[in-house]
Structures are given as C-alpha cells and as structure tokens.
Design an enzyme around this catalytic site. Structure first.
Site, PDB file in Angstrom:
ATOM      1  N   ARG A 146       0.849  -1.199   0.000  1.00  0.00           N
ATOM      2  CA  ARG A 146       0.000   0.000   0.000  1.00  0.00           C
ATOM      3  C   ARG A 146       0.879   1.243   0.000  1.00  0.00           C
ATOM      4  NH1 ARG A 146       1.154   2.105   4.766  1.00  0.00           N
ATOM      5  NH2 ARG A 146       1.277   0.801   6.618  1.00  0.00           N
ATOM      6  N   TYR A 155       0.212   0.977  12.869  1.00  0.00           N
ATOM      7  CA  TYR A 155      -0.089  -0.127  13.791  1.00  0.00           C
ATOM      8  C   TYR A 155      -1.549  -0.521  13.653  1.00  0.00           C
ATOM      9  CZ  TYR A 155      -1.853  -2.063  18.188  1.00  0.00           C
ATOM     10  OH  TYR A 155      -2.509  -2.829  19.120  1.00  0.00           O
ATOM     11  N   MET A 205      -4.719   6.137   6.991  1.00  0.00           N
ATOM     12  CA  MET A 205      -5.177   5.605   5.708  1.00  0.00           C
ATOM     13  C   MET A 205      -3.992   5.284   4.810  1.00  0.00           C
ATOM     14  SD  MET A 205      -8.501   7.903   4.762  1.00  0.00           S
ATOM     15  CE  MET A 205      -9.878   7.937   5.921  1.00  0.00           C
ATOM     16  N   GLY A 229      -6.924   0.334   3.058  1.00  0.00           N
ATOM     17  CA  GLY A 229      -7.966   1.292   3.412  1.00  0.00           C
ATOM     18  C   GLY A 229      -7.645   2.145   4.625  1.00  0.00           C
ATOM     19  N   CYS A 255       3.235   6.747  10.673  1.00  0.00           N
ATOM     20  CA  CYS A 255       3.171   7.334   9.327  1.00  0.00           C
ATOM     21  C   CYS A 255       4.423   8.132   8.983  1.00  0.00           C
ATOM     22  CB  CYS A 255       1.920   8.201   9.168  1.00  0.00           C
ATOM     23  SG  CYS A 255       0.393   7.307   9.506  1.00  0.00           S
TER      24      CYS A 255
END
EC number: 2.3.1.181
Length: 238
Positions: free
Chosen positions: A88, A94, A161, A173, A191
C-alpha cells in the site's frame, strides 16, 4: 456500472490471512476487467467492503522507512506483535484490538475515476462518523488521514489511511482508533511523522469503551451515502 457493495465483517483475523483474502478479491476484479477489455465483453465487476480487527501488527508501506519501526525482532515477539512490509501507499502504522479497520475493494470505474476524491471521501466518512459522537475532526494539509486540533501543538491523529490501486481497483484502506491501546504506537514513528500524537475515540470521549459495532454501522451509512452505493442483499459474513 455496479454500485452494490458486498459488506463482510471478518471479525478478529490475522493480518496476513486478511491481506491474502484482499488480494484474492482484488485480483478477481482485475481479471474481470482484463477479460472485458480483451474480449470486448461487458461483465459486471464486484465491489467489497471488509471490516476487520487484527491482532497486534505493524505494517510498512512500499515507500516507507524501516527505521520508523523502533523495535527489534526480539522485542516484536516479546510484545506479541508481527511486522509486514506491504504494497500500500504510506509509511508505517499499527493495527490491533480496539481498532476498526476497513478495506474497501472497489472498482472505481463503477463510481468515479479519481484517487484523490476516493481518499477524501474515505476521510469524510470518518469525519462525519466522529461528528455523531460530538468529536470535531478534520484533514491535515499534506497528510492523509483524519486528525484533531490541526494547526495546534495538540494535533493528534485518530484515523490512518493507506491504499493501493491498479486499473482503478482499490485495496487496503483505513484504521480508526476506537478503543486501541495507544502504548503500541510508542514503538513506531506513526506514518513517519515526528512530533505528532495519536489518539483514540474512547480517550477523546473520556469513556472506558465505545461500542465498535455502532461505529461500523455509522461508518457504513456514511460510506454508502458518499459513494451513492447500496449494500448487496446477501453479504457474506466470515
């Protein structure tokens, strides 16, 4: 265009098993699209929305930095967590108990062909859901996901996301922190963004536990409205 969604709640399921299942659905949609193109057919493509809760796991996106994982392999084992580098977008995140994870596997050609719009609608789904609990959330410029108190020293992320798309078919997602153990986020730079906190809905509401089935109902309601979609009559529940 098929605007029905096969909604499946997978319950508590291993990350790798779920990833493989996503890939299976993803590839089946791609195969139909390729067949349509090669044979000039008009077969309908399917759309899915998977809800799931994972055991403790850290996942790193394809452009992510491994150094954002702050644990050794031994420490991962000690904490009962696993780690996967996946396909992705985004960096490290996490997943674990108390988190509502949603994987829309859609043929966007059934809706619109705009990945930016797709991500903004997923964010809007979460923003509208949180508003029903009296929690004001918003987007943070340049940072995908849903945040609270953007632009202040108290900015904190409540929903991460990361998606993959090929030939307008999506997978992966969002992950909304509802009753998650925030301690697990201390083991990563979430992130890849330093100096910003992470939060959960139960912390924001000052309660022990939020009903996760109620969250799913609200998320799904807003998702269907925003995508002008309908639930498939008989969804498979695994």
């Amino acid at each position: 265009m098929n605007k029905t969604i096969d909604i499946q709640d997978l319950g508590h399921k291993d990350y790798k098993e779920t990833w493989e299942y996503q890939e299976e659905l993803f590839q089946s949609i791609l195969a139909t699209k390729i067949k349509n193109r090669r044979e000039e057919a008009a077969l309908e493509t399917s759309n899915y929305f998977l809800f799931v809760e994972h055991p403790h796991v850290y996942t790193l996106g394809k452009s992510g930095d491994f150094s954002n994982l702050l644990l050794s392999e031994a420490q991962l084992t000690q904490k009962g967590a696993t780690f996967y580098k996946i396909n992705r977008g985004g960096d490290i995140t996490y997943h674990g108990p108390g988190q509502v994870v949603g994987y829309p596997i859609l043929d966007l050609e059934n809706f619109f062909t705009d990945i930016h719009k797709y991500l903004r609608l997923l964010e809007e789904m979460v923003i509208l859901t949180l508003a029903e609990y009296g929690v004001k959330s918003e987007r943070s410029p340049g940072e995908t996901g849903v945040w609270l108190d953007v632009g202040t020293p108290f900015a904190r992320k409540i929903c991460a996301m990361g998606v993959r798309a090929s030939r307008w078919v999506t997978m992966h997602g969002f992950a909304l922190n509802v009753n998650a153990d925030l301690g697990y986020f201390d083991n990563i730079i979430p992130c890849g963004i330093r100096g910003k906190a992470v939060t959960t809905l139960n912390v924001e509401l000052g309660v022990d536990k939020v009903d996760e089935s109620d969250i799913k109902t609200k998320l799904l309601k807003h998702f269907l409205n925003l995508f002008e979609a309908l639930p498939k009559q008989k969804s498979l529940i695994l």
